[in-house]
Design a protein around this motif. Structure first.
Motif, PDB file in Angstrom:
ATOM      1  N   GLY A  48       0.836  -1.196   0.000  1.00  0.00           N
ATOM      2  CA  GLY A  48       0.000   0.000   0.000  1.00  0.00           C
ATOM      3  C   GLY A  48       0.863   1.234   0.000  1.00  0.00           C
ATOM      4  N   THR A  49       0.291   2.369   0.376  1.00  0.00           N
ATOM      5  CA  THR A  49       1.037   3.623   0.436  1.00  0.00           C
ATOM      6  C   THR A  49       0.758   4.313   1.758  1.00  0.00           C
ATOM      7  N   GLY A  93       2.297  15.150   3.994  1.00  0.00           N
ATOM      8  CA  GLY A  93       2.387  15.443   2.569  1.00  0.00           C
ATOM      9  C   GLY A  93       3.383  14.612   1.793  1.00  0.00           C
ATOM     10  N   GLU A  94       4.199  13.784   2.448  1.00  0.00           N
ATOM     11  CA  GLU A  94       5.192  12.956   1.761  1.00  0.00           C
ATOM     12  C   GLU A  94       4.700  11.509   1.694  1.00  0.00           C
ATOM     13  N   THR A  95       4.703  10.941   0.476  1.00  0.00           N
ATOM     14  CA  THR A  95       4.156   9.604   0.250  1.00  0.00           C
ATOM     15  C   THR A  95       5.273   8.599   0.007  1.00  0.00           C
ATOM     16  N   THR A  96       5.109   7.414   0.602  1.00  0.00           N
ATOM     17  CA  THR A  96       6.066   6.332   0.408  1.00  0.00           C
ATOM     18  C   THR A  96       5.320   5.023   0.257  1.00  0.00           C
ATOM     19  N   HIS A 152       1.731  10.615  18.015  1.00  0.00           N
ATOM     20  CA  HIS A 152       0.481  11.351  18.193  1.00  0.00           C
ATOM     21  C   HIS A 152       0.605  12.742  17.549  1.00  0.00           C
ATOM     22  N   GLY A 153      -0.493  13.173  16.951  1.00  0.00           N
ATOM     23  CA  GLY A 153      -0.530  14.502  16.353  1.00  0.00           C
ATOM     24  C   GLY A 153      -0.092  14.587  14.916  1.00  0.00           C
ATOM     25  N   SER A 154       0.420  13.509  14.333  1.00  0.00           N
ATOM     26  CA  SER A 154       0.930  13.575  12.960  1.00  0.00           C
ATOM     27  C   SER A 154      -0.214  13.443  11.955  1.00  0.00           C
ATOM     28  N   THR A 155      -0.233  14.303  10.956  1.00  0.00           N
ATOM     29  CA  THR A 155      -1.212  14.225   9.876  1.00  0.00           C
ATOM     30  C   THR A 155      -0.802  13.112   8.926  1.00  0.00           C
ATOM     31  N   HIS A 156      -1.703  12.165   8.658  1.00  0.00           N
ATOM     32  CA  HIS A 156      -1.312  11.036   7.822  1.00  0.00           C
ATOM     33  C   HIS A 156      -2.522  10.419   7.132  1.00  0.00           C
ATOM     34  N   ARG A 204       8.636   4.802   8.378  1.00  0.00           N
ATOM     35  CA  ARG A 204       8.503   3.439   7.830  1.00  0.00           C
ATOM     36  C   ARG A 204       9.887   2.827   7.710  1.00  0.00           C
ATOM     37  N   PHE A 205       9.967   1.529   8.039  1.00  0.00           N
ATOM     38  CA  PHE A 205      11.258   0.862   7.937  1.00  0.00           C
ATOM     39  C   PHE A 205      11.025  -0.619   7.705  1.00  0.00           C
ATOM     40  N   ALA A 206      11.895  -1.240   6.910  1.00  0.00           N
ATOM     41  CA  ALA A 206      11.775  -2.661   6.596  1.00  0.00           C
ATOM     42  C   ALA A 206      12.493  -3.488   7.659  1.00  0.00           C
ATOM     43  N   ILE A 207      11.723  -4.225   8.445  1.00  0.00           N
ATOM     44  CA  ILE A 207      12.326  -5.135   9.420  1.00  0.00           C
ATOM     45  C   ILE A 207      12.189  -6.585   8.976  1.00  0.00           C
TER      46      ILE A 207
END
Length: 240
Positions: free
Chosen positions: A19-20, A25-28, A40-44, A79-82
């Protein structure tokens, strides 16, 4: 899902599909094995891939230590790949099972400790997979060995032999990977277990001490106070 702001912290683990994720405003792109942390508080907003939709675990958590744990995770770009981690899946499944199995306070205390352990483990995975991480030995294997011996004793010789390194090089590399010396890390692990037992059981302190490999209850109490900041008796009274 889209949120302008929210009042708790969110942890999301993708185990299949993709997914995305858009934060401020930054998409990954998000794919299987990725972990997402949203303070908490982050726009997403996030959404599943229409062709290969994702499968997710998600967890909302809060509390006076929540922000500190979020900072400890230190997740790059949220986001990080574990990778697919069976231990992470087991903890998510365990928390879900506790949520639906009982309303007993001991169950919720156990769930809180499981969430703390999950966040700590994810922080370790993130650190190990950073380009600057020092991984000449398997840190997770050493941690698993400590967990297996949490009711007994381990010394630096035994740990270094397991890693097939000299005591000096083992201690140096372990501290670079975890931020703590091996013995201090092991003691902290024991004291965390002691906190759980003090929270969730009525066992006498001398029995808890013996169960963690300390036959001298007075020595255990001194070590507990040095590590946690209060005596075992004071800790238990404060939680009542």
């Amino acid at each position: 899902m889209a949120r302008v702001q929210h009042h708790d912290h969110i942890l999301i683990y993708c185990t299949a599909g993709g997914g995305t994720l858009t934060v401020e405003g930054e998409t990954t792109a998000v794919s299987s094995g990725d972990i997402i942390y949203l303070p908490h508080g982050s726009t997403h907003q996030y959404q599943a891939n229409s062709v290969d939709p994702w499968s997710l675990y998600w967890l909302h958590f809060d509390g006076h230590l929540a922000e500190a744990f979020g900072e400890h995770i230190n997740l790059p770009l949220h986001r990080f790949a574990i990778g697919l981690q069976a231990r992470v899946v087991r903890v998510f499944d365990g928390v879900v099972a506790l949520r639906h199995s009982s309303h007993n306070i001991a169950e919720f205390i156990q769930g809180g400790h499981q969430v703390q352990a999950l966040l700590s483990y994810i922080a370790l995975l993130v650190q190990q997979r950073q380009p600057y991480a020092v991984n000449c030995f398997d840190t997770e294997h050493i941690r698993a060995m400590m967990q297996e011996h949490i009711h007994a004793k381990l010394d630096l010789d035994m740990l270094a032999n397991e890693a097939r390194l000299s005591k000096f090089h083992f201690s140096k590399k372990f501290k670079q990977a975890t931020g703590e010396s091996p013995i201090k890390f092991f003691i902290n692990m024991k004291m965390q277990r002691a906190c759980y037992l003090l929270d969730s059981t009525a066992r006498p302190i001398k029995h808890i001490a013996a169960g963690l490999g300390y036959q001298d209850a007075y020595y255990f109490s001194r070590l507990f106070k040095k590590t946690i900041g209060v005596s075992p008796e004071g800790y238990r009274q404060a939680k009542q």
